[in-house]
Scaffold this motif. Structure first.
Motif, mmCIF file in Angstrom:
data_model
loop_
_atom_site.group_PDB
_atom_site.id
_atom_site.type_symbol
_atom_site.label_atom_id
_atom_site.label_comp_id
_atom_site.label_asym_id
_atom_site.label_seq_id
_atom_site.Cartn_x
_atom_site.Cartn_y
_atom_site.Cartn_z
ATOM 1 N N PHE B 34 9.349 2.665 3.397
ATOM 2 C CA PHE B 34 8.912 1.518 2.761
ATOM 3 C C PHE B 34 10.254 1.310 1.522
ATOM 4 C CE2 PHE B 34 6.397 -0.182 -0.905
ATOM 5 C CZ PHE B 34 6.885 -1.587 -0.600
ATOM 6 N N CYS B 38 13.547 -1.134 0.919
ATOM 7 C CA CYS B 38 13.639 -2.322 -0.313
ATOM 8 C C CYS B 38 14.957 -1.812 -1.030
ATOM 9 C CB CYS B 38 12.577 -1.952 -0.974
ATOM 10 S SG CYS B 38 10.966 -2.360 -0.221
ATOM 11 N N SER B 71 -4.068 0.635 -0.606
ATOM 12 C CA SER B 71 -3.598 -0.426 -1.459
ATOM 13 C C SER B 71 -3.430 0.272 -2.733
ATOM 14 C CB SER B 71 -4.931 -1.432 -1.761
ATOM 15 O OG SER B 71 -5.430 -2.076 -0.719
ATOM 16 N N PHE B 74 0.407 1.854 -2.214
ATOM 17 C CA PHE B 74 1.372 0.915 -2.215
ATOM 18 C C PHE B 74 1.650 0.034 -3.504
ATOM 19 C CE2 PHE B 74 1.235 1.908 2.391
ATOM 20 C CZ PHE B 74 2.839 1.487 2.828
ATOM 21 N N ALA B 78 5.176 -0.075 -5.109
ATOM 22 C CA ALA B 78 5.849 -1.370 -5.076
ATOM 23 C C ALA B 78 6.281 -1.180 -6.866
ATOM 24 C CB ALA B 78 5.007 -2.413 -5.185
ATOM 25 N N LEU B 138 6.246 -5.563 3.337
ATOM 26 C CA LEU B 138 4.797 -5.076 3.389
ATOM 27 C C LEU B 138 4.076 -5.907 4.458
ATOM 28 C CD1 LEU B 138 4.177 -4.727 -0.531
ATOM 29 C CD2 LEU B 138 4.164 -2.991 1.172
ATOM 30 N N ARG B 139 4.337 -7.042 4.532
ATOM 31 C CA ARG B 139 3.813 -7.969 5.382
ATOM 32 C C ARG B 139 4.122 -7.634 6.997
ATOM 33 N NH1 ARG B 139 -0.196 -9.605 7.863
ATOM 34 N NH2 ARG B 139 -0.232 -11.800 8.489
ATOM 35 N N GLU B 142 4.791 -3.056 7.423
ATOM 36 C CA GLU B 142 3.620 -2.233 7.128
ATOM 37 C C GLU B 142 2.533 -2.838 7.595
ATOM 38 O OE1 GLU B 142 3.620 0.773 5.820
ATOM 39 O OE2 GLU B 142 5.534 1.010 5.551
ATOM 40 N N LEU B 144 0.473 -5.022 6.434
ATOM 41 C CA LEU B 144 -0.655 -4.969 5.564
ATOM 42 C C LEU B 144 -1.237 -6.532 5.618
ATOM 43 C CD1 LEU B 144 0.663 -3.132 2.425
ATOM 44 C CD2 LEU B 144 -0.767 -2.191 4.424
ATOM 45 N N LEU B 149 -2.417 -7.282 0.208
ATOM 46 C CA LEU B 149 -1.125 -7.767 -0.340
ATOM 47 C C LEU B 149 -1.674 -8.377 -1.705
ATOM 48 C CD1 LEU B 149 0.900 -9.075 2.423
ATOM 49 C CD2 LEU B 149 1.232 -7.057 1.144
ATOM 50 N N ILE B 152 -2.385 -5.555 -3.958
ATOM 51 C CA ILE B 152 -1.186 -4.926 -4.351
ATOM 52 C C ILE B 152 -0.327 -5.499 -5.657
ATOM 53 C CG2 ILE B 152 1.040 -3.993 -3.596
ATOM 54 C CD1 ILE B 152 -0.386 -3.218 -1.062
#
Ligand code: ZN
Lengths: 169, 184
Positions: B34, B38, B71, B74, B78, B138-139, B142, B144, B149, B152
């Motif tokens: 992840f 990023c 959650s 992450f 984030a 993330l979407r 991952e 999620l 989300l 998060i």
């Protein structure tokens, strides 16, 4: 691009494959008419495809070791947990009392060096994962009980509880 | 029966170091991937993994039993990645007179993008701001759910839907802009 409708809101669930059969059918019908949703689906598929084509590698062994060391120092305020630990160290690492550990010794992977009992951290980690932690939880519960009962160790009792459900899980 | 992440976290908060090690084992590669997606450099992503677990240790007592560990972790990730990313971009901009081949730099807005040697994925995502990129990863990577989300990012699922919609629109537009450039 057409204006978004109520059905457009189902998009994320559709992408997750979360829609019920009727919702899915109506969304599929909607897709044929809605440029905006079609574009969203197309981009989502494209991105997922690109992620699959360019997978990231995991944390390297070197970095993993560095991170573990740093985390150990943070946790223990001193040296990281050793690969081979004695009873005291193992108990601290497991978060149980040495007494609770000693009592269940026959169920825990341990070995002897020169008459001293030792534990391999790697083997313990595997064992915890394989045993799925049931024993660890019982050990911790007996540890918590001990805290409550002030040195009144619950001898003999938990042998009976072993096969029953441990409640908390 | 396998311990859930949440059970392990509760045990760790109660003092079981082994439970922490198991959570680390479960999440280290995932969080690294992840972070790597990023951030620009490998070392920044490694730092991010370390920082995430440091924060897990330090805020263990703040973990609310029953709250999704995924959650929670992450959310921490984030924040870490956002912090490290800001520093990383600043450093690159400051050193931009040095060797930054392969990067496209805009000093004023701290836009740093991998261009040369960037793979097709980076090329495709380069129209996104760091936060947009993170949300999309993330979407789509991952996997999620919008509810997770929302947890998060501290917003509502509705807000997430809108943001994802805009991000994908931006990608579609960026894509066609790139295609047009190619035609000239
Ligand atoms: Zn639509």
């Amino acid at each position: 691009m057409n204006t978004t409708s109520k059905t457009c809101l189902l998009l994320e669930d559709y992408l997750d494959g979360q829609l019920s059969k009727p919702d899915k059918d109506s969304f599929t019908a909607h897709l044929a008419e809605c440029d905006a949703c079609r574009e969203q689906v197309r981009v989502s598929e494209k991105v997922r495809e690109l992620f699959n084509q360019h997978p990231q590698t995991g944390l390297s062994d070197d970095a993993d070791l560095r991170v573990r060391m740093a985390l150990r120092r943070e946790q223990y305020g001193k040296e990281p947990a050793k690969d081979v630990m004695n009873l005291e160290e193992t108990a601290a690492w497991l978060g149980v009392t040495p007494g609770a550990l000693a009592e269940r010794l026959d169920e825990i992977p341990a070995f002897e060096i020169g008459g001293r009992i030792r534990f391999s951290r790697k083997r313990l980690e595997k064992w915890i994962e394989m045993k799925d932690g049931d024993i660890l939880l019982q050990l911790q519960q007996s540890h918590l009980r001990k805290d409550n009962n002030l040195l009144q160790f619950p001898g003999g009792k938990h042998g009976k509880q072993q096969s029953g459900n441990s409640g908390a899980v | 029966m396998t311990f859930s992440d949440e059970e392990l976290m509760v045990m760790f908060a109660a003092g079981t170091m082994a439970a922490f090690d198991m959570l680390y084992e479960r999440y280290r590669h995932r969080l690294f991937r992840f972070a790597r997606s990023c951030l620009i450099s490998v070392s920044a992503a490694e730092d991010a993994v370390q920082d995430v677990f440091m924060r897990v240790i330090r805020s263990a007592t703040q973990y609310r039993p029953g709250y999704s560990f995924k959650s929670w972790v992450f959310q921490i990730a984030a924040n870490c990645i956002r912090d490290i990313g800001r520093v990383e971009r600043k450093m690159i901009c400051r050193n931009s007179h040095n060797d930054t081949s392969g990067l496209e730099i805009d000093d004023r807005s701290f836009h740093v993008r991998r261009i040369v040697a960037a793979n097709e994925l980076d090329q495709y995502l380069k129209v996104l701001e760091p936060d947009e990129r993170m949300l999309l990863i993330l979407r789509e990577y991952e996997g999620l759910k919008t509810e997770t989300l929302a947890d998060i990012t501290g917003t509502s699922p509705g807000n997430i839907r809108v943001r994802l919609h805009r991000i994908r629109q931006k990608l579609a537009a960026g894509r066609s802009a790139v295609d047009r450039e190619g035609e000239i």
